[in-house]
Design a protein around this motif. Structure first.
Motif, short mmCIF file in Angstrom:
data_model
loop_
_atom_site.label_atom_id
_atom_site.label_comp_id
_atom_site.label_asym_id
_atom_site.label_seq_id
_atom_site.Cartn_x
_atom_site.Cartn_y
_atom_site.Cartn_z
N ASN A 313 8.13 5.27 -5.10
CA ASN A 313 6.95 5.26 -4.26
C ASN A 313 6.79 3.85 -3.69
OD1 ASN A 313 4.18 5.10 -3.33
ND2 ASN A 313 3.81 7.00 -4.45
N PRO A 314 6.89 3.69 -2.35
CA PRO A 314 6.86 2.34 -1.75
C PRO A 314 5.63 1.53 -2.10
CG PRO A 314 7.56 3.96 -0.14
CD PRO A 314 7.07 4.73 -1.33
N MET A 315 4.53 2.21 -2.46
CA MET A 315 3.32 1.47 -2.81
C MET A 315 3.55 0.57 -4.02
SD MET A 315 0.09 4.03 -2.13
CE MET A 315 0.51 5.19 -3.42
N VAL A 316 4.46 0.99 -4.91
CA VAL A 316 4.76 0.19 -6.10
C VAL A 316 5.30 -1.18 -5.70
CG1 VAL A 316 6.28 0.03 -8.10
CG2 VAL A 316 5.12 2.17 -7.60
N GLY A 317 6.04 -1.25 -4.60
CA GLY A 317 6.58 -2.52 -4.13
C GLY A 317 5.49 -3.53 -3.80
N ALA A 318 4.33 -3.03 -3.34
CA ALA A 318 3.22 -3.92 -3.00
C ALA A 318 2.67 -4.62 -4.21
CB ALA A 318 2.12 -3.13 -2.30
N ALA A 319 2.88 -4.04 -5.40
CA ALA A 319 2.37 -4.65 -6.63
C ALA A 319 3.23 -5.82 -7.09
CB ALA A 319 2.30 -3.60 -7.74
N GLY A 320 4.28 -6.13 -6.33
CA GLY A 320 5.15 -7.24 -6.70
C GLY A 320 4.54 -8.61 -6.49
N ILE A 321 3.33 -8.68 -5.91
CA ILE A 321 2.67 -9.97 -5.78
C ILE A 321 2.16 -10.40 -7.16
CG2 ILE A 321 2.01 -9.54 -3.40
CD1 ILE A 321 -0.86 -9.06 -4.41
N SER A 322 1.67 -11.61 -7.25
CA SER A 322 1.34 -12.18 -8.56
C SER A 322 -0.06 -11.86 -9.06
CB SER A 322 1.53 -13.70 -8.51
OG SER A 322 1.23 -14.29 -9.74
N ALA A 323 -0.88 -11.21 -8.23
CA ALA A 323 -2.28 -10.97 -8.60
C ALA A 323 -2.34 -9.91 -9.70
CB ALA A 323 -3.08 -10.53 -7.39
N PHE A 324 -2.16 -10.34 -10.94
CA PHE A 324 -2.13 -9.42 -12.08
C PHE A 324 -3.48 -9.41 -12.80
CE2 PHE A 324 -1.51 -8.71 -16.64
CZ PHE A 324 -0.82 -7.51 -16.63
N LEU A 344 0.85 6.02 -11.28
CA LEU A 344 1.79 4.95 -10.93
C LEU A 344 1.52 3.65 -11.69
CD1 LEU A 344 1.79 5.41 -7.03
CD2 LEU A 344 3.55 6.17 -8.64
N LEU A 345 0.52 3.67 -12.59
CA LEU A 345 0.06 2.42 -13.19
C LEU A 345 1.17 1.64 -13.90
CD1 LEU A 345 -2.24 0.49 -13.78
CD2 LEU A 345 -2.76 1.82 -15.82
N MET A 346 1.96 2.30 -14.74
CA MET A 346 2.96 1.58 -15.52
C MET A 346 4.09 1.04 -14.64
SD MET A 346 1.43 1.59 -18.27
CE MET A 346 2.63 0.67 -19.22
N HIS A 347 4.48 1.82 -13.63
CA HIS A 347 5.50 1.32 -12.69
C HIS A 347 4.96 0.10 -11.93
CE1 HIS A 347 7.95 4.88 -13.37
NE2 HIS A 347 6.88 5.64 -13.14
N ALA A 348 3.72 0.22 -11.45
CA ALA A 348 3.11 -0.88 -10.71
C ALA A 348 2.91 -2.10 -11.60
CB ALA A 348 1.76 -0.43 -10.13
N ALA A 349 2.56 -1.87 -12.87
CA ALA A 349 2.38 -2.99 -13.80
C ALA A 349 3.69 -3.74 -14.02
CB ALA A 349 1.83 -2.48 -15.13
N GLY A 350 4.80 -2.98 -14.09
CA GLY A 350 6.10 -3.62 -14.23
C GLY A 350 6.41 -4.52 -13.05
N ALA A 351 6.14 -4.02 -11.83
CA ALA A 351 6.36 -4.84 -10.64
C ALA A 351 5.41 -6.03 -10.60
CB ALA A 351 6.18 -3.98 -9.39
N ASN A 352 4.17 -5.79 -11.05
CA ASN A 352 3.14 -6.82 -10.99
C ASN A 352 3.45 -8.01 -11.91
OD1 ASN A 352 -0.54 -6.48 -10.90
ND2 ASN A 352 0.84 -7.93 -9.94
#
Length: 377
Positions: A313-324, A344-352
């Motif tokens: 899900n491309p939205m997960v890529g947006a979580a790659g910024i540092s704002a954790f 998508l929380l755990m995938h996004a958390a990994g990117a985050n």
């Protein structure tokens, strides 16, 4: 006693001071009413008012050194506060989601695109290279790294850069959703990513911060202080024998340093330095960096989807910024809005969390590259 002496300072009030009082009041409003980074925006807002009072005793006047200037020199001028804050941040982070799905590390790297794009743009619009580099790091959405880089280069606009960095961190839930929707289709936002967590051993969690510090030190030596303190905080968390220190780092240490950081930064918010065209340009460029970091992560996910069977899900890529963890929460919420069964929380958390590491390394790389370029001028 001539009572007029008590009111003599009223004649020293300038309209620029009043503007800074309003800015301070806005920061306080956002902290209290909107709950946006209150532990930082509240002291910054109050500090902005404090340092812009006529002949304020909080800042240096003639030969009398102000306590906020002393605090700045003791904690920010020597990078002490950002480093100590990173211990607390490291102790808060659980790298489990990243370690169970290591490919998420790629999104942390991709989401730093805005930094390098904005560095070039800031140079083109007339900022000195050292200031352009400091402004670009706003895109990392990482306050301590922004402070570290701006202070390293002794930027002329440290106050504006820090205010922009933390303001955009607080505005993640407002800025990211429209940007993500602009560069994704509904079909892409509906992509489901099953989460099958792999067990991560205690040994792996202990070795991870050690190995990351070594690798970062070899790849970007200038980043090793920030990365090292971040990873040390995480090691305290994961080692299992320092639970009290871990809790103290996450709470007392992080909270105290954040308060002192917010107050001491305000010395760079005096109207003489803050109210100028360059500040508006920095706010604009910081927004550009932030947006392009988000876009960079999303587009990288789209590129990967061209070559893989199991779509991301491309939205997960947006979580790659540092704002954790704000960015991962935003992505998770957007996923649920599109499909109530799409978690998508755990995938996004990994990117985050990978973005937290990548932003610090990117800061070190910028320092190394720009310092070399300046030395050759």
């Amino acid at each position: 006693m001539d009572i007029s002496v008590l009111f003599s300072n009223f004649t020293e009030i300038r309209w620029q001071m009043i503007v800074m009082w309003v800015i301070g009041a806005i920061l306080i409003y956002l902290a209290i009413k909107k709950n946006m980074e209150p532990s930082l925006l509240l002291p910054m807002g109050f500090g902005a008012i404090l340092v812009n009072l006529p002949l304020s005793g909080a800042v240096t006047q003639l030969e009398e050194i102000g306590p906020i200037d002393t605090l700045f020199n003791a904690g920010i001028a020597n990078e002490l506060f950002p480093l100590l804050l990173f211990i607390g941040i490291g102790a808060m982070i659980d790298f489990g989601p990243l370690l169970s799905n290591p490919k998420m590390m790629l999104f942390g790297a991709a989401a730093q695109f805005g930094i390098f794009f904005t560095l070039s743009l800031a140079s083109l619009v007339g900022f000195e290279l050292k200031d352009a580099a400091s402004i670009a790091i706003i895109g990392a959405a990482d306050g301590p790294t922004s402070i570290f880089v701006a202070n390293y280069f002794n930027s002329n606009y440290t106050g504006a850069i820090i205010v922009a960095a933390y303001s955009y961190m607080a505005l993640v839930p407002i800025i990211q959703p429209p940007v993500i929707k602009l560069v994704t289709t509904k079909k892409e936002r509906l992509i489901r990513m099953p989460y099958n967590p792999k067990g991560v051993s205690k040994t792996t969690k202990i070795l991870f911060p050690v190995m990351i510090t070594i690798i970062a030190g070899l790849v970007a030596p200038k980043s090793v202080a920030l990365v090292g303190f971040l990873m040390f905080g995480n090691l305290i968390r994961e080692c299992g024998v320092l639970d009290n220190l871990s809790k103290s780092a996450q709470n007392e240490l992080a909270n105290l340093i954040t308060i002192l950081l917010g107050l001491s930064v305000s010395t760079k918010m005096q109207y003489q330095q803050f109210l100028n065209v360059q500040t508006l340009m920095i706010m604009g460029l910081g927004l550009v960096a932030f947006i392009f970091d988000t876009v960079g992560g999303v587009m990288f996910a789209k590129i990967i989807n061209l070559f893989t069977k199991n779509k991301i899900n491309p939205m997960v890529g947006a979580a790659g910024i540092s704002a954790f963890p704000m960015s991962s929460r935003v992505v998770h919420k957007m996923g649920l809005q599109e499909d109530p069964q799409n978690f998508l929380l755990m995938h996004a958390a990994g990117a985050n969390v990978s973005g937290q590491i990548a932003s610090v390394i990117a800061g070190g790389m910028v320092i190394s590259l720009v310092s070399e370029a300046i030395s050759k001028m």
